[in-house]
Design a protein around this motif. Structure first.
Motif, short mmCIF file in Angstrom:
data_model
loop_
_atom_site.label_atom_id
_atom_site.label_comp_id
_atom_site.label_asym_id
_atom_site.label_seq_id
_atom_site.Cartn_x
_atom_site.Cartn_y
_atom_site.Cartn_z
N ARG A 158 54.35 46.36 45.94
CA ARG A 158 53.24 45.86 46.75
C ARG A 158 51.93 46.03 45.99
NH1 ARG A 158 54.46 49.22 52.29
NH2 ARG A 158 56.40 48.18 52.92
N PRO A 159 50.91 45.25 46.34
CA PRO A 159 49.61 45.41 45.70
C PRO A 159 48.88 46.64 46.22
CG PRO A 159 49.48 43.72 47.37
CD PRO A 159 50.93 44.12 47.29
N HIS A 160 47.80 46.99 45.55
CA HIS A 160 46.88 48.02 46.05
C HIS A 160 45.75 47.36 46.83
CE1 HIS A 160 48.73 51.17 43.74
NE2 HIS A 160 48.37 50.70 42.57
N ASN A 161 45.20 48.10 47.78
CA ASN A 161 43.94 47.72 48.41
C ASN A 161 42.86 48.47 47.63
OD1 ASN A 161 42.18 46.59 50.36
ND2 ASN A 161 42.16 48.51 51.49
N SER A 162 41.99 47.72 46.95
CA SER A 162 41.20 48.32 45.88
C SER A 162 39.71 48.03 45.97
CB SER A 162 41.72 47.83 44.52
OG SER A 162 43.09 48.11 44.37
N LEU A 163 38.97 48.83 45.20
CA LEU A 163 37.57 48.58 44.87
C LEU A 163 37.48 48.44 43.36
CD1 LEU A 163 35.37 51.09 46.97
CD2 LEU A 163 35.31 48.59 47.08
N TYR A 164 37.03 47.28 42.89
CA TYR A 164 36.78 47.11 41.46
C TYR A 164 35.38 47.62 41.14
CZ TYR A 164 40.86 44.03 40.99
OH TYR A 164 42.15 43.52 40.96
N VAL A 165 35.27 48.36 40.06
CA VAL A 165 33.98 48.81 39.54
C VAL A 165 33.70 47.98 38.30
CG1 VAL A 165 32.65 50.74 38.62
CG2 VAL A 165 34.35 51.14 40.43
N ILE A 166 32.73 47.06 38.41
CA ILE A 166 32.38 46.16 37.33
C ILE A 166 31.05 46.63 36.74
CG2 ILE A 166 31.90 43.78 36.67
CD1 ILE A 166 33.54 42.97 39.18
N SER A 167 31.01 46.87 35.45
CA SER A 167 29.82 47.42 34.81
C SER A 167 28.74 46.35 34.64
CB SER A 167 30.16 48.00 33.44
OG SER A 167 30.33 46.96 32.49
N ASP A 168 27.56 46.80 34.21
CA ASP A 168 26.47 45.87 33.97
C ASP A 168 26.65 45.10 32.66
OD1 ASP A 168 26.01 47.95 32.23
OD2 ASP A 168 23.91 48.26 32.78
N ARG A 169 27.79 45.28 32.01
CA ARG A 169 28.17 44.46 30.86
C ARG A 169 29.18 43.38 31.26
NH1 ARG A 169 27.25 46.65 25.71
NH2 ARG A 169 26.17 48.67 25.74
N GLY A 170 29.52 43.38 32.56
CA GLY A 170 30.48 42.40 33.04
C GLY A 170 31.92 42.77 32.77
N GLU A 171 32.17 44.07 32.57
CA GLU A 171 33.52 44.55 32.28
C GLU A 171 34.04 45.40 33.43
OE1 GLU A 171 32.63 46.78 28.84
OE2 GLU A 171 32.49 45.04 27.50
#
Length: 345
Positions: A158-171
């Motif tokens: 199954r997938p995760h229910n997540s929070l992506y942390v995207i940096s100020d470099r777009g990564e």
């Protein structure tokens, strides 16, 4: 005596005279200055933590099969990112499922009832395109972006229910997966996460929580022990919406108990009862969206040099740490009949 100390003395003197709280007395001096900044903050030092944080509420997409709505969700996120950047934010937090919050009945593999989710119904390619566009904009705006999304694993997991942390470099700098899931989520929908996630922006340390994890004080306490300054909590809120304020009330208490800022991002569907916003380390709202079911973003400040957070940050939080460190042991009475007898005066 420095100008800053003299100013604080004036604020405390007014509070003592009028019976107001320190914060209320401080507002009086701010109003008297016409809203201009007055000397109520410490002189900037190398150790000061100061950052502008945006918190959003968005309208959520419940059908992961609908490519058009998934693209609209991405556009909405990017529009609010631009607003946050214009207001000087360095980081913006979006709600749980900001890219898509799949309805348990829509993804159910059973007709007319809740059952194991059929994740083949998700337009995964569209989701990936929209997430990539968000990351690209984060780099252009130099804006750290934290947003909720389903994170696909290798089938049949199954997938995760997540929070992506995207940096100020777009990564993608990290990903937090909800650990303490609701009964429906863990039974039919998601695989639970296993770890805390922390990251630093401009000297301020952030930690992530998600979904219904505001119900678990130990998760906030664990982040306090890791030196987190602000917990980023993203949720869809509670159903019915009238119950959603419970989440915000708990967040207020946990901010105050731990002496931490808490960014609270929820769905616009519950925005009339529970607008998104930023809680200070004393448990008061320092910035909050207007009550509304419309998508919105608000910008607040994390500033550990501000006078109104001095007690919470400089005194209360360090003392609670010290109190838990075993300092009471040397003061305990080892043997005294009057201490041990609990049924007499």
């Amino acid at each position: 005596m420095t100008a800053n100390k003299r100013f604080k003395s004036r604020v405390r003197a007014r509070a003592a005279k009028t019976g107001e709280s320190y914060t209320a007395a401080l507002r009086h001096f701010r109003a008297a200055s016409g809203g201009a900044e007055v000397s109520d903050q410490r002189t900037t030092t190398a150790g000061r933590k100061h950052i502008r944080v945006a918190v959003a509420q968005t309208t959520l997409v419940e059908d992961p099969r609908d490519a058009g709505r998934l693209r609209a969700a991405g556009e909405q996120v990017r529009k609010l990112m631009r607003e946050a950047a214009r207001d000087g934010a360095r980081l913006v937090l979006f709600p749980e499922g900001a890219m898509c919050a799949p309805n348990k009945r829509i993804v159910s593999s059973l007709p007319d009832e809740v059952g194991p989710a059929d994740w083949s119904r998700f337009a995964w390619d569209v989701l990936r395109e929209e997430l990539s566009a968000v990351a690209e904009l984060a780099g252009e705006l130099r804006l750290w972006t934290v947003l909720g999304s389903v994170h696909r694993l290798t089938p049949p997991n199954r997938p995760h229910n997540s929070l992506y942390v995207i940096s100020d470099r777009g990564e993608v700098a990290g990903r937090y997966d909800e650990r303490l899931l609701s009964k429906t989520k863990v039974t039919y929908m998601y695989a639970p996460g296993t770890a805390t996630v922390t990251f630093d922006v401009d000297g301020v340390r952030f930690g992530c929580l998600l979904g219904m994890e505001v119900h678990y004080p130990e998760l906030f306490a664990a982040y306090e022990q890791q030196g987190v300054d602000c917990v980023l909590f993203a949720t869809t809120g509670s159903t019915p919406a009238e119950q959603s304020p419970t989440f915000a009330t708990e967040a207020q208490g946990l901010a105050a108990v731990n002496g931490m800022w808490v960014a609270f991002a929820g769905s616009a569907a519950v925005g009339s009862a529970t607008p998104s916003g930023l809680l200070g380390p004393d448990g008061t709202w320092s910035a909050r969206c207007e009550p509304s079911t419309a998508a919105a973003v608000v910008v607040g400040e994390i500033d550990d040099g501000a006078a109104e957070v001095e007690i919470a940050v400089r005194y209360a939080r360090p003392w609670r740490r010290e109190a838990r460190s075993g300092l009471y042991e040397e003061h305990r009475v080892v043997a005294d009949p009057r201490s041990e007898a609990r049924s007499r005066f």
